[in-house]
Structure formats: C-alpha cells, structure tokens
Design a protein around this motif. Structure first.
Motif, PDB file in Angstrom:
ATOM      1  N   ILE A   4       0.865  -1.178   0.000  1.00  0.00           N
ATOM      2  CA  ILE A   4       0.000   0.000   0.000  1.00  0.00           C
ATOM      3  C   ILE A   4       0.900   1.225   0.000  1.00  0.00           C
ATOM      4  N   ALA A   5       0.609   2.147  -0.885  1.00  0.00           N
ATOM      5  CA  ALA A   5       1.373   3.393  -0.948  1.00  0.00           C
ATOM      6  C   ALA A   5       0.399   4.538  -1.124  1.00  0.00           C
ATOM      7  N   GLY A   6       0.756   5.679  -0.563  1.00  0.00           N
ATOM      8  CA  GLY A   6      -0.133   6.817  -0.699  1.00  0.00           C
ATOM      9  C   GLY A   6       0.492   8.105  -0.223  1.00  0.00           C
ATOM     10  N   THR A   7      -0.311   9.134  -0.283  1.00  0.00           N
ATOM     11  CA  THR A   7       0.105  10.453   0.179  1.00  0.00           C
ATOM     12  C   THR A   7      -1.040  11.119   0.933  1.00  0.00           C
ATOM     13  N   PHE A   8      -0.673  11.980   1.852  1.00  0.00           N
ATOM     14  CA  PHE A   8      -1.610  12.844   2.557  1.00  0.00           C
ATOM     15  C   PHE A   8      -1.179  14.278   2.285  1.00  0.00           C
ATOM     16  N   ASN A   9      -2.111  15.101   1.862  1.00  0.00           N
ATOM     17  CA  ASN A   9      -1.866  16.531   1.703  1.00  0.00           C
ATOM     18  C   ASN A   9      -2.421  17.215   2.939  1.00  0.00           C
ATOM     19  N   ILE A  10      -1.535  17.876   3.675  1.00  0.00           N
ATOM     20  CA  ILE A  10      -1.946  18.502   4.925  1.00  0.00           C
ATOM     21  C   ILE A  10      -1.528  19.969   4.925  1.00  0.00           C
ATOM     22  N   HIS A  51       4.138  11.014   2.837  1.00  0.00           N
ATOM     23  CA  HIS A  51       4.012   9.758   2.099  1.00  0.00           C
ATOM     24  C   HIS A  51       3.736   8.614   3.067  1.00  0.00           C
ATOM     25  N   LEU A  52       2.969   7.638   2.589  1.00  0.00           N
ATOM     26  CA  LEU A  52       2.663   6.435   3.355  1.00  0.00           C
ATOM     27  C   LEU A  52       3.138   5.224   2.561  1.00  0.00           C
ATOM     28  N   PHE A  53       3.794   4.295   3.241  1.00  0.00           N
ATOM     29  CA  PHE A  53       4.197   3.036   2.625  1.00  0.00           C
ATOM     30  C   PHE A  53       3.927   1.914   3.610  1.00  0.00           C
ATOM     31  N   GLU A  54       3.209   0.885   3.149  1.00  0.00           N
ATOM     32  CA  GLU A  54       2.902  -0.286   3.969  1.00  0.00           C
ATOM     33  C   GLU A  54       3.212  -1.544   3.176  1.00  0.00           C
ATOM     34  N   ARG A  55       3.639  -2.586   3.886  1.00  0.00           N
ATOM     35  CA  ARG A  55       3.824  -3.896   3.269  1.00  0.00           C
ATOM     36  C   ARG A  55       3.312  -4.946   4.248  1.00  0.00           C
ATOM     37  N   TRP A  56       2.340  -5.738   3.772  1.00  0.00           N
ATOM     38  CA  TRP A  56       1.676  -6.733   4.604  1.00  0.00           C
ATOM     39  C   TRP A  56       1.826  -8.121   3.993  1.00  0.00           C
ATOM     40  N   GLU A  57       1.804  -9.107   4.838  1.00  0.00           N
ATOM     41  CA  GLU A  57       1.881 -10.496   4.393  1.00  0.00           C
ATOM     42  C   GLU A  57       0.710 -10.831   3.465  1.00  0.00           C
ATOM     43  N   SER A  58      -0.494 -10.332   3.826  1.00  0.00           N
ATOM     44  CA  SER A  58      -1.692 -10.645   3.044  1.00  0.00           C
ATOM     45  C   SER A  58      -2.806  -9.674   3.397  1.00  0.00           C
ATOM     46  N   GLU A  59      -3.858  -9.699   2.597  1.00  0.00           N
ATOM     47  CA  GLU A  59      -5.032  -8.890   2.897  1.00  0.00           C
ATOM     48  C   GLU A  59      -5.678  -9.339   4.210  1.00  0.00           C
ATOM     49  N   GLU A  60      -5.614 -10.629   4.474  1.00  0.00           N
ATOM     50  CA  GLU A  60      -6.184 -11.167   5.711  1.00  0.00           C
ATOM     51  C   GLU A  60      -5.473 -10.598   6.938  1.00  0.00           C
ATOM     52  N   LYS A  61      -4.168 -10.383   6.841  1.00  0.00           N
ATOM     53  CA  LYS A  61      -3.403  -9.806   7.954  1.00  0.00           C
ATOM     54  C   LYS A  61      -3.681  -8.312   8.107  1.00  0.00           C
ATOM     55  N   LEU A  62      -4.032  -7.651   7.009  1.00  0.00           N
ATOM     56  CA  LEU A  62      -4.353  -6.224   7.058  1.00  0.00           C
ATOM     57  C   LEU A  62      -5.694  -5.978   7.746  1.00  0.00           C
ATOM     58  N   LYS A  79      -8.851  14.143  12.767  1.00  0.00           N
ATOM     59  CA  LYS A  79     -10.066  14.967  12.663  1.00  0.00           C
ATOM     60  C   LYS A  79      -9.810  16.423  13.002  1.00  0.00           C
ATOM     61  N   ASP A  80      -8.834  16.688  13.851  1.00  0.00           N
ATOM     62  CA  ASP A  80      -8.533  18.052  14.272  1.00  0.00           C
ATOM     63  C   ASP A  80      -7.571  18.760  13.318  1.00  0.00           C
ATOM     64  N   LEU A  81      -7.097  18.056  12.285  1.00  0.00           N
ATOM     65  CA  LEU A  81      -6.103  18.617  11.373  1.00  0.00           C
ATOM     66  C   LEU A  81      -6.734  18.936  10.023  1.00  0.00           C
ATOM     67  N   LYS A  82      -6.129  19.889   9.342  1.00  0.00           N
ATOM     68  CA  LYS A  82      -6.627  20.240   8.014  1.00  0.00           C
ATOM     69  C   LYS A  82      -5.898  19.364   6.980  1.00  0.00           C
ATOM     70  N   ILE A  83      -6.622  18.341   6.533  1.00  0.00           N
ATOM     71  CA  ILE A  83      -6.111  17.443   5.486  1.00  0.00           C
ATOM     72  C   ILE A  83      -6.870  17.806   4.216  1.00  0.00           C
ATOM     73  N   THR A  84      -6.137  18.236   3.220  1.00  0.00           N
ATOM     74  CA  THR A  84      -6.777  18.726   1.997  1.00  0.00           C
ATOM     75  C   THR A  84      -6.887  17.676   0.915  1.00  0.00           C
ATOM     76  N   GLY A  85      -6.274  16.519   1.138  1.00  0.00           N
ATOM     77  CA  GLY A  85      -6.386  15.435   0.176  1.00  0.00           C
ATOM     78  C   GLY A  85      -5.609  14.222   0.628  1.00  0.00           C
ATOM     79  N   ARG A  86      -5.961  13.094   0.050  1.00  0.00           N
ATOM     80  CA  ARG A  86      -5.232  11.864   0.307  1.00  0.00           C
ATOM     81  C   ARG A  86      -5.449  10.929  -0.871  1.00  0.00           C
ATOM     82  N   SER A  87      -4.439  10.148  -1.112  1.00  0.00           N
ATOM     83  CA  SER A  87      -4.494   9.168  -2.197  1.00  0.00           C
ATOM     84  C   SER A  87      -3.776   7.922  -1.701  1.00  0.00           C
ATOM     85  N   ILE A  88      -4.509   6.799  -1.668  1.00  0.00           N
ATOM     86  CA  ILE A  88      -3.927   5.554  -1.174  1.00  0.00           C
ATOM     87  C   ILE A  88      -4.289   4.437  -2.154  1.00  0.00           C
ATOM     88  N   THR A  89      -3.261   3.716  -2.601  1.00  0.00           N
ATOM     89  CA  THR A  89      -3.504   2.585  -3.515  1.00  0.00           C
ATOM     90  C   THR A  89      -2.801   1.354  -3.008  1.00  0.00           C
TER      91      THR A  89
END
Length: 89
Positions: A4-10, A51-62, A79-89
């Motif tokens: 899983i990789a993604g970004t948060f715009n804050i 940036h976000l980066f995750e690596r999991w053994e399987s979907e079941e473990k996630l 919730k208390d922060l101003k996040i203007t966008g996010r994209s996670i794939t």
C-alpha cells in the motif's frame, strides 16, 4: 504480499501534529502480525505532503489492523487537522 502506498496533503501548520500521530500509529502497527513495513515519511520538498508506505503479508493480515484501537486513535487525531487530500492505492 500486499503493498500500500499513498500520500496525505496537509496544511503545513499541521505537519508536526500529523507526524506525532503518525509516529504513535507506526509504533503499534509494526507490532502487528503480518506487518513487514509501515511508514509515514514527510516530503523533503513539500511541507504539506506526507508519504505512506505499507507492506503486509496478506489482505487477511491487514484486516485486523483496520479495526485496531491505534487506527481509531489515529483517525481521531486527524479529525482536528486540516487534510486537503489523500491518495492511497
């Protein structure tokens, strides 16, 4: 293997608070069964990008991760922060 990789715009003013919450959730997530990598990294060129980066053994473990107390705590912190966008794939 699941990657899983993604970004948060804050709002750059919220960067430190975001990273504090991210450090807490990273520490707990890395203890989870099946988690091989879980990292939030601030962009060195853009103060409003993390940036976000995750690596999991399987979907079941996630699955349990998504229902964990530390993910709920992280969500409440965001919730208390101003996040203007996010994209996670």
């Amino acid at each position: 293997m699941l990657v899983i990789a993604g970004t948060f715009n804050i709002d750059p003013d919220d960067r430190d608070a975001f990273l504090t919450a991210a450090k807490a959730v990273m520490a707990e997530t890395l203890k989870e069964d099946g988690c091989y990598a879980y990292n939030f990294s601030p962009d060195v060129n853009d103060g409003g990008l993390v940036h976000l980066f995750e690596r999991w053994e399987s979907e079941e473990k996630l699955g349990p991760h998504m229902k964990s107390d530390h993910i709920r705590t992280f969500g409440r912190a965001l919730k208390d922060l101003k996040i203007t966008g996010r994209s996670i794939t």
